[in-house]
Design an enzyme around this catalytic site. Structure first.
Site, PDB file in Angstrom:
ATOM      1  N   TYR A   1       0.817  -1.210   0.000  1.00  0.00           N
ATOM      2  CA  TYR A   1       0.000   0.000   0.000  1.00  0.00           C
ATOM      3  C   TYR A   1       0.852   1.260   0.000  1.00  0.00           C
ATOM      4  O   TYR A   1       1.889   1.322   0.657  1.00  0.00           O
ATOM      5  CB  TYR A   1      -0.872   0.056   1.264  1.00  0.00           C
TER       6      TYR A   1
ATOM      7  N   ARG B   1      -6.293   6.885  -8.513  1.00  0.00           N
ATOM      8  CA  ARG B   1      -5.356   5.846  -8.094  1.00  0.00           C
ATOM      9  C   ARG B   1      -5.905   4.514  -8.573  1.00  0.00           C
ATOM     10  O   ARG B   1      -7.069   4.410  -8.955  1.00  0.00           O
ATOM     11  CB  ARG B   1      -5.164   5.832  -6.583  1.00  0.00           C
TER      12      ARG B   1
ATOM     13  N   TYR C   1      -6.653 -10.545   3.438  1.00  0.00           N
ATOM     14  CA  TYR C   1      -7.628  -9.465   3.297  1.00  0.00           C
ATOM     15  C   TYR C   1      -8.273  -9.482   1.915  1.00  0.00           C
ATOM     16  O   TYR C   1      -9.470  -9.261   1.766  1.00  0.00           O
ATOM     17  CB  TYR C   1      -6.943  -8.115   3.540  1.00  0.00           C
ATOM     18  N   LYS C   2      -7.503  -9.765   0.893  1.00  0.00           N
ATOM     19  CA  LYS C   2      -8.036  -9.767  -0.465  1.00  0.00           C
ATOM     20  C   LYS C   2      -8.700 -11.096  -0.825  1.00  0.00           C
ATOM     21  O   LYS C   2      -9.214 -11.252  -1.942  1.00  0.00           O
ATOM     22  CB  LYS C   2      -6.919  -9.433  -1.469  1.00  0.00           C
TER      23      LYS C   2
END
Lengths: 351, 197
Positions: A38, A224, A317-318
């Protein structure tokens, strides 16, 4: 270039969605280098960019008609996927104006807007819509202004109200989301709605992003890219319908992974709205299966490296845990270890 | 899996009388030692009421004055009766009221939502958690609320799905999020543990 729409495509049941060669080459591949973490990867949303997906304020591609139909299916089952808190009515009109003006300017062959004072006429030829209405009077439209226009746009949208030096997600049209719930999140502050994201809070990503966005200026939108992976070309991977799509994650095999597993990219755009001072957040979703990604040699190699080396917290998380190794094994055959150029551009102009 | 460390989880910092207020109502979801739990009640900050849910149908919400007459106490049979009275009260309120709520999390945010609907917001209201950690869980699939959840996995009262209770909290719904635990492989559930005591 003239767009040729594919209105028969589906994102459910038989999953007939496919990308043409042109759609593959314009895919907004999200990895600028061989690893991913990130960051506040925000840049000005100016026309032009590494692929044609960045050439319009609101990108329209060959899937436009099919995605609008998919949205209508979701809303017919669950109308609350579009919800706007009452104090955001001015932001609704701002959104309608911005999207209509942008589509008409960027795609004049498909959309036109005629304004005479508050008497407006909107024509959307791909969807066969022609409506005359009074700007500012919601009773002259078949839906609220925000719902009306976002039913005619690809990707999800949220509306952020700005107050108390914070942003609150006070509205949205959310039918093609990567596993977050508008019904649960509506009304939350910036840090609250990003609450479940791992690692980024500790890195200060959200503090910096919020500071930046509070200063966002009208006429200077930013963008983004974000990404995840989805089994089958399914747009509606909502938490609401997780009982319907969760089992898809167990169906990936070494034989089918190339066609079944899709890189899901969100081209996220942020626009300051002129009257309401709210922020419109566009979350435009692109799906491309691994087989098609690998047809662009640079992308196949880079995706292999990113997935192979991904932080375990992000894998969880994904939601990649069940199939990441299968995907890495599949992609490894395309990766000869060559050095790759920085940036997301495909480095080829035909497949 | 309980996903912990989620930043939508509210933090509570104790209650302290705000002397910029002209009058004060302290709400508790069960009888508590309010004088010990709210800082700054001495000397009396002006007209102050303490409202308490006692959970018995023999009480009335009549005013009871303490020995010095400054603190008014009201007892309520249940939360719904307290919230009903609060709604009537807030409809007539002027500036200067300060609200304080102490109790379980669902109670706190029900008070906050009711107060907000009457324009009482921000610095005018303070919340502090006390008592059980049990949770109200919002089923993201069917929108039913399952109350008083003490375990990591709970059967939804609406759709029956076995829900993982996530640490993701919505103040608007006054509830934590519940997501089907075995949506990917039916019946593949972790052991049920009591974790919200």
């Amino acid at each position: 270039m003239t767009l040729s729409f594919k209105p028969q495509e589906t994102f459910r049941d038989d999953f007939s969605y496919r990308n043409s060669d042109e759609a593959i080459l314009r895919f907004p591949f999200p990895f600028v280098e061989d690893s991913y973490m990130y960051s506040v990867n925000i840049e000005p949303h100016v026309k032009g960019g590494p692929t044609p997906a960045f050439h319009a304020a609101f990108d329209v591609d060959e899937h436009y008609v099919a995605e609008c139909q998919e949205r209508a299916i979701v809303l017919a089952q669950d109308p609350s996927r579009c919800k706007v808190l009452p104090h955001m009515i001015e932001a609704e009109w701002d959104t309608l104006e911005l999207i209509m003006e942008s589509l008409a300017a960027d795609y004049p062959e498909h959309f036109s807007l005629t304004r005479s004072g508050t008497a407006w006429t909107w024509e959307n030829r791909p969807l066969g819509i022609r409506d005359s209405f009074t700007f500012g009077d919601a009773t002259t439209l078949p839906y609220g202004p925000f719902e009306y226009i976002t039913r005619q746009a690809q990707g999800d949208f949220t509306l952020q109200d700005q107050r108390d030096d914070n942003l609150f997600v006070d509205g949205g049209m959310i039918t093609c989301q990567a596993d977050w719930s508008l019904e649960f999140n509506i009304g939350m502050s910036f840090h609250e709605w990003h609450g479940p994201v791992p690692l980024a809070h500790e890195k200060g990503v959200f503090d910096r992003a919020l500071k930046y966005l509070l200063r966002l200026q009208n006429g200077q939108p930013v963008r983004r890219l974000n990404w995840t992976m989805t089994v089958n070309p399914r747009m509606d991977t909502s938490p609401e319908n997780y009982p319907l799509w969760g089992a898809d994650r167990t169906t990936v095999t070494p034989e089918n992974v190339g066609r079944k597993l899709h890189l899901r990219v969100e081209l996220q755009t942020l626009f300051r709205l002129p009257r309401s001072n709210a922020i419109l957040f566009g979350i435009r979703c692109y799906l491309c299966n691994l087989e098609d990604i690998a047809r662009v040699p640079k992308w196949g190699k880079r995706l292999h490296r990113v997935l192979r080396d991904l932080d375990p917290a992000l894998e969880d998380y994904k939601g990649l845990t069940r199939y990441r190794q299968t995907a890495v094994a599949y992609l490894s055959r395309f990766d000869d270890g060559a050095d790759l150029s920085l940036g997301i551009q495909p480095d080829v102009d035909r497949l | 899996m309980l996903i912990s460390g989620i930043h939508s989880r509210p933090k509570y910092a104790g209650l302290r009388v705000d002397r910029s207020g002209t009058h004060h109502i302290i709400l508790s979801d069960t009888p508590r030692d309010i004088a010990r739990m709210v800082e700054g009640l001495e000397p009396a900050p002006g007209p102050t009421e303490v409202w308490t849910v006692v959970g018995a149908c023999t009480v009335t919400a009549a005013e009871e004055r303490g020995p010095d007459g400054s603190v008014v106490r009201r007892a309520f049979r249940s939360r719904p009766l307290m919230f009903d009275m609060l709604g009537h009260r807030l409809a007539r309120e002027s500036m200067g009221l300060r609200l304080y709520a102490i109790g379980e999390e669902a109670f706190l945010w029900d008070v906050a939502a009711l107060a907000r609907s009457f324009g009482v917001d921000g610095d005018e209201i303070q919340l502090d958690h006390a008592g059980s950690e049990r949770r109200r869980v919002f089923c993201v699939h069917c929108r039913a609320m399952t109350e008083n959840v003490r375990t990591n996995i709970v059967a939804c009262v609406g759709c029956g799905a076995h829900l993982t209770v996530r640490d993701h909290f919505s103040k608007r719904l006054a509830a934590f999020m519940g997501v089907q635990a075995d949506a990917e492989v039916r019946g593949d559930l972790p052991p049920v543990e009591e974790i919200f005591r």
